[in-house]
Write a protein that holds these residues in place. Sequence first.
Motif, mmCIF file in Angstrom:
data_model
loop_
_atom_site.group_PDB
_atom_site.id
_atom_site.type_symbol
_atom_site.label_atom_id
_atom_site.label_comp_id
_atom_site.label_asym_id
_atom_site.label_seq_id
_atom_site.Cartn_x
_atom_site.Cartn_y
_atom_site.Cartn_z
ATOM 1 N N ALA A 182 18.556 -0.565 -23.670
ATOM 2 C CA ALA A 182 19.182 -1.824 -24.113
ATOM 3 C C ALA A 182 18.754 -2.197 -25.528
ATOM 4 N N THR A 183 18.655 -1.192 -26.388
ATOM 5 C CA THR A 183 18.284 -1.440 -27.785
ATOM 6 C C THR A 183 19.501 -1.647 -28.673
ATOM 7 N N GLY A 184 20.678 -1.296 -28.200
ATOM 8 C CA GLY A 184 21.894 -1.448 -28.989
ATOM 9 C C GLY A 184 23.089 -1.013 -28.167
ATOM 10 N N GLY A 185 24.268 -1.080 -28.775
ATOM 11 C CA GLY A 185 25.467 -0.630 -28.098
ATOM 12 C C GLY A 185 26.117 -1.722 -27.262
ATOM 13 N N ARG A 186 27.094 -1.308 -26.460
ATOM 14 C CA ARG A 186 27.906 -2.263 -25.700
ATOM 15 C C ARG A 186 27.126 -2.975 -24.602
ATOM 16 N N ILE A 187 26.024 -2.373 -24.154
ATOM 17 C CA ILE A 187 25.241 -3.000 -23.092
ATOM 18 C C ILE A 187 24.785 -4.404 -23.491
ATOM 19 N N LEU A 188 24.577 -4.634 -24.789
ATOM 20 C CA LEU A 188 24.080 -5.936 -25.237
ATOM 21 C C LEU A 188 25.064 -7.050 -24.902
ATOM 22 N N LEU A 212 27.492 2.728 -34.385
ATOM 23 C CA LEU A 212 26.822 1.519 -33.893
ATOM 24 C C LEU A 212 26.014 0.842 -34.993
ATOM 25 N N MET A 213 25.369 1.630 -35.861
ATOM 26 C CA MET A 213 24.592 1.036 -36.953
ATOM 27 C C MET A 213 25.484 0.251 -37.907
ATOM 28 N N TYR A 228 22.032 4.595 -41.753
ATOM 29 C CA TYR A 228 22.923 5.624 -42.294
ATOM 30 C C TYR A 228 24.319 5.360 -41.772
ATOM 31 N N ASP A 229 25.285 6.098 -42.310
ATOM 32 C CA ASP A 229 26.672 5.859 -41.925
ATOM 33 C C ASP A 229 27.366 7.169 -41.562
ATOM 34 N N MET A 263 30.291 7.329 -26.069
ATOM 35 C CA MET A 263 29.393 8.474 -26.141
ATOM 36 C C MET A 263 29.142 9.047 -24.754
ATOM 37 N N ALA A 264 28.954 8.191 -23.760
ATOM 38 C CA ALA A 264 28.733 8.680 -22.400
ATOM 39 C C ALA A 264 29.955 9.429 -21.890
#
Length: 462
Positions: A343-349, A106-107, A129-130, A280-281
Amino acid sequence: MAVDPGIDFLGGVGTVTGSKFLVTSGPSSVLVDCGLFQGLSTLRRRNWRPPALDLAGLDAVVLTHAHLDHCGYLPVLVRNGWRGPVHATPDTIELVRIVLTDSAHLMVEEADHANRYGWSKHHPALPLYDEKDVLETLDRLRPLDFDTPTAVAADVEVEFGSAGHILGSAWARLNLAGGERSAVFSGDLGRPGHPLLLPPRPRPACDALVMESTYGARAHDTGSIDERLAAAITATARRGGTVLIPAFAVDRTEVVLAALARLRRADAIPDLPVLVDSPMALASLKVYRAAIAAHDPRLRPSLWDGDDPFAPLRLHELRSVEESMTANHPVMPSIVVSASGMATGGRILHHLKHLLPDHRNALVIVGFAAAGTRARLLADGAREIKVHGRYWRVRADVHVLDGYSAHADADDLVAWATAAPPPDTAYLVHGEPASSEALAERLRAEAGWNAVVPREGEHVLV
């Protein structure tokens, strides 16, 4: 001259994220938890600072569980050259592999998106990081079983006890100075009524107790939680809308799916498709199902006596980006469960952008949201929300159902803490200031304890 064992509070103080507690004893130095800061930009920027400890002198890291705010900073240590062991329970290791791999993905994806569309003030935007850093980090993981005292450094022995928060979660007792002193770190404590996990094991006696206080000033309203979720889903379906549920990929997704299954079996909600949009879920769900099949002793035995706790559901697993995009414009009333929970990142956005402006839809927040996160802003009534550099109108209904939280509430925390002899000092961490102070005051007033809310960067003796 011998130096007494001590604790440095490097994170998780005055906030519910970034947990990092450095324990020193004799020649040894061990970090308990290594989490990312999340939420307010002032906190997130701290992830980019050089590590606030001597990596050359750090013997080991001990993880209480696999949530990002407790393990997500590990690759930063490795990126800066640290190559020591990371000790955690076997289930935590399994989940950390999933969580860190997803975090790096995600990063990198978010940095690429920011550079492509120009919404970051950093040029170029870079990931913290990666995947390469994560692969090197995963090589450092070492399993440590529950209830098995194990030396992790010359003067530090660790024992894990089940914390009942997520699969594999533990409190950690550190025996220091040859057993002369001890400190217990609660990690995140679960609730006695967790639908999947057994309650936390009682804490042992200790000289210092470092305990979370996420809900230190609140009690969960659980009396009608399923009924309130059912009402939100039913009302949304009647007007042809979609229910969007931001959920932590590890444990909260499983808890939400179990609740939806209960409601569907009882015919309390319509038979809607349930779209789980988080790789991830879905990977975590596989780990939970494997633990149920193996009769994991930290799970409730009732789980292997009946049907799949996550069925009957019209469950659709959205793995690819193309599949994820279908949840932005569902063709019928449906339920979308997606990460991240705050809701700080990921597909939810992406789903927030597409679904919040439509008054037919609903957002259901099912857990704690830290200050500064989008979930917190929405829970507090925001009518516009910023995603990917633009503001989006909030016309959807917003429901807050924190009764599904996997965190112990104030009463649970006091009961767990006071079931053993009082420590010399209890330190209240992993909470917003008012919550930590409220819990400290309860322990002073009700139990006569020496209870303290430590300062960021403070050093204390055990």
